[in-house]
Design a protein around this motif. Structure first.
Motif, short mmCIF file in Angstrom:
data_model
loop_
_atom_site.label_atom_id
_atom_site.label_comp_id
_atom_site.label_asym_id
_atom_site.label_seq_id
_atom_site.Cartn_x
_atom_site.Cartn_y
_atom_site.Cartn_z
N GLY A 296 0.92 -1.31 -0.06
CA GLY A 296 -0.11 -0.01 0.05
C GLY A 296 0.96 1.19 0.04
N ALA A 297 2.14 1.41 0.69
CA ALA A 297 2.90 2.47 0.86
C ALA A 297 3.64 2.56 -0.47
N ILE A 298 3.82 1.64 -1.17
CA ILE A 298 4.73 1.78 -2.51
C ILE A 298 3.63 2.23 -3.66
N ALA A 299 2.34 1.83 -3.53
CA ALA A 299 1.32 2.35 -4.49
C ALA A 299 1.08 3.65 -4.21
N ALA A 300 1.05 4.34 -2.78
CA ALA A 300 0.75 5.51 -2.78
C ALA A 300 1.86 6.38 -3.12
N LEU A 301 3.08 6.06 -3.06
CA LEU A 301 4.25 6.91 -3.41
C LEU A 301 4.19 6.84 -5.01
N GLY A 302 3.98 5.71 -5.71
CA GLY A 302 3.89 5.73 -6.92
C GLY A 302 2.89 6.64 -7.71
N ALA A 303 1.85 6.71 -6.96
CA ALA A 303 0.68 7.71 -7.36
C ALA A 303 1.14 9.29 -7.27
N ALA A 304 2.08 9.62 -6.03
CA ALA A 304 2.53 10.83 -5.92
C ALA A 304 3.55 11.28 -6.75
N ILE A 305 4.38 10.31 -7.01
CA ILE A 305 5.57 10.40 -8.01
C ILE A 305 4.96 10.86 -9.53
N GLU A 306 3.88 9.93 -9.96
CA GLU A 306 3.31 10.07 -11.03
C GLU A 306 2.72 11.61 -11.23
N VAL A 307 1.91 12.14 -10.38
CA VAL A 307 1.51 13.50 -10.48
C VAL A 307 2.66 14.58 -10.59
N ALA A 308 3.67 14.25 -9.70
CA ALA A 308 4.90 15.33 -9.71
C ALA A 308 5.65 15.24 -11.12
N LEU A 309 5.67 14.14 -11.45
CA LEU A 309 6.49 14.20 -12.91
C LEU A 309 5.40 14.74 -14.16
N ALA A 310 4.19 14.51 -13.98
CA ALA A 310 3.30 14.91 -15.01
C ALA A 310 3.07 16.47 -15.11
N ASP A 311 3.45 16.97 -14.05
CA ASP A 311 3.30 18.53 -13.79
C ASP A 311 4.82 19.12 -14.40
N LEU A 312 5.92 18.33 -13.87
CA LEU A 312 7.17 18.87 -14.36
C LEU A 312 7.71 18.78 -15.59
N SER A 313 6.90 17.71 -16.47
CA SER A 313 7.14 17.34 -17.82
C SER A 313 6.62 18.64 -18.82
N LYS A 314 6.00 19.40 -18.13
CA LYS A 314 5.53 20.43 -19.10
C LYS A 314 6.64 21.69 -19.08
N ALA A 315 7.50 21.62 -18.13
CA ALA A 315 8.31 22.83 -18.06
C ALA A 315 9.62 22.56 -19.05
N PRO A 316 10.02 23.86 -19.46
CA PRO A 316 11.24 23.73 -20.37
C PRO A 316 12.38 23.67 -19.51
N ARG A 317 13.67 23.17 -20.01
CA ARG A 317 14.76 23.01 -19.43
C ARG A 317 15.25 24.31 -18.25
N ALA A 318 15.29 25.30 -18.94
CA ALA A 318 15.56 26.59 -18.23
C ALA A 318 14.97 26.87 -17.10
N LYS A 319 13.53 26.49 -17.08
CA LYS A 319 12.90 26.88 -15.98
C LYS A 319 13.01 25.72 -14.92
N LEU A 320 12.98 24.49 -15.37
CA LEU A 320 13.35 23.38 -14.28
C LEU A 320 14.49 23.64 -13.52
N ILE A 321 15.74 24.30 -14.16
CA ILE A 321 16.94 24.85 -13.32
C ILE A 321 16.74 25.81 -12.43
N SER A 322 16.20 26.70 -12.86
CA SER A 322 15.94 27.98 -12.31
C SER A 322 15.19 27.99 -11.05
N ASP A 323 14.05 27.17 -11.44
CA ASP A 323 12.88 26.97 -10.15
C ASP A 323 13.54 26.07 -9.15
N ARG A 324 14.37 25.00 -9.44
CA ARG A 324 14.96 24.33 -8.49
C ARG A 324 16.06 24.91 -7.86
N ARG A 325 16.78 25.66 -8.33
CA ARG A 325 17.80 26.33 -7.54
C ARG A 325 17.05 27.51 -6.72
#
Length: 334
Positions: A296-325
């Motif tokens: 159950g814990a593994i499934a919950a983490l997988g769902a959270a990672i999927e949501v995060a990746l779906a959101d981040l995949s829309k951002a261009p490279r420069a924005k990923l770097i600047s936002d992270r920093r």
């Protein structure tokens, strides 16, 4: 960390299968109830007495006690839960969430560190690089993986994997579970501090999405070196701190016996860190912690990672770097 061993039974069917469960010291009342339930089931299995009503009543009481206990855990109790040996580890998450995992070994300079594992895989249709700390499941594997305490070659392997991800445009997923980087003299001789610093810097310079998850202990620089992602997720009962509560207590009060006080003061819990802006999201755990329902814990983490990746995949490279920093530069600002 005191652990009570108690015989419990898996629900379902006329002959529930017994299994061994570990209870932490603060779970002693729950352990006693479960032991009593086990005794009644053994008696009922003889077929001479109908004890179903008594068993059901005690099970309801045990479930309520477990729910109430985990609803008011102290930071020190959460630390004990985060360290529980039966929580899922890196290899369990890889098996449960990733397809076609191809491990990659070595730092191309000294050797391979089994405390930090990683490689190429598919995550729900995406090609990714996944890496993290592996503590091991028994004495032999814990020694082989050095209890999840990475050495310089482990962090240099992580840098190599991040370079590979950046080169081929692959998202990076990291799973953090370590009490800290290995503090031995051999690690210092091989440049432990430099390796951790460069790994942290490489996280910040990645031009691809990076999702980091604190799944157990997030200890000091050994954790940050793999956790400087665009999104930092954290399990509900995980902990994340600059030093262990015992280490903090030893420095401030000259005794590790005040570790509970240190844990309270250090704000090590997911709830505290979310309020402080150190992490982005809290991943709920099954009732009683991930150790009671790893799947159950593994499934919950997988769902959270999927949501995060779906959101981040829309951002261009420069924005990923600047936002992270900027995200990490903002931590601690009033």
């Amino acid at each position: 960390m005191p652990v009570i061993r108690s015989l419990t039974f898996r629900a379902g069917g006329p002959n529930p299968r017994p299994l061994m469960a570990s209870f932490l010291d603060f779970e002693k009342p729950i352990a006693e109830l479960q032991a009593r339930i086990g005794e009644l089931r053994e008696t009922a299995a003889g077929g001479t007495v109908d004890l179903d009503a008594d068993i059901a009543r005690l099970q309801v009481k045990s479930d309520k006690l477990l729910r109430d206990t985990y609803a008011r855990l102290t930071p020190w109790q959460k630390t004990q839960v985060a360290r529980h040996a039966e929580r899922p580890h890196f290899n369990h998450y890889v098996a449960g969430l990733f397809d076609g995992f191809m491990p990659l070994a070595g730092d191309r300079a000294f050797g391979d560190d089994q405390a930090i594992l990683g490689g190429l895989a598919h995550f729900r249709g995406r090609r990714v690089v996944v890496m993290g700390h592996e503590k091991g499941d028994d004495t032999v594997s814990r020694l082989r993986h050095n209890f999840g305490m990475g050495k310089p070659e482990g962090y240099r392997k992580a840098i190599r994997l991040m370079d590979l991800a950046d080169r081929f445009g692959l998202p990076v997923i990291t799973l953090v579970d370590t009490s800290g980087a290995f503090p031995g003299i051999q690690a210092e001789e091989r440049g432990q501090a430099e390796a951790i610093a460069r790994s942290t810097a490489r996280c910040l310079s990645l031009g691809v999405p990076m999702v980091s998850a604190i799944v157990g202990e997030g200890g000091s620089g050994g954790a940050v070196a793999l956790a400087a992602g665009n999104r930092v997720l954290m399990f509900e009962h995980a902990v994340y701190s600059v030093i262990s509560p015992e280490g903090c207590a030893s420095i401030l009060w000259r005794t590790s016996e005040r570790a509970a006080d240190a844990a309270e003061a250090m704000k090590v819990t997911a709830q505290d860190l979310k309020a402080l802006g150190v992490i982005d999201a809290i991943v709920p755990e099954p009732l009683g912690g991930a150790q009671r329902d790893p799947a159950g814990a593994i499934a919950a983490l997988g769902a959270a990672i999927e949501v995060a990746l779906a959101d981040l995949s829309k951002a261009p490279r420069a924005k990923l770097i600047s936002d992270r920093r900027q995200k990490f530069l903002n931590i601690g600002r009033l």
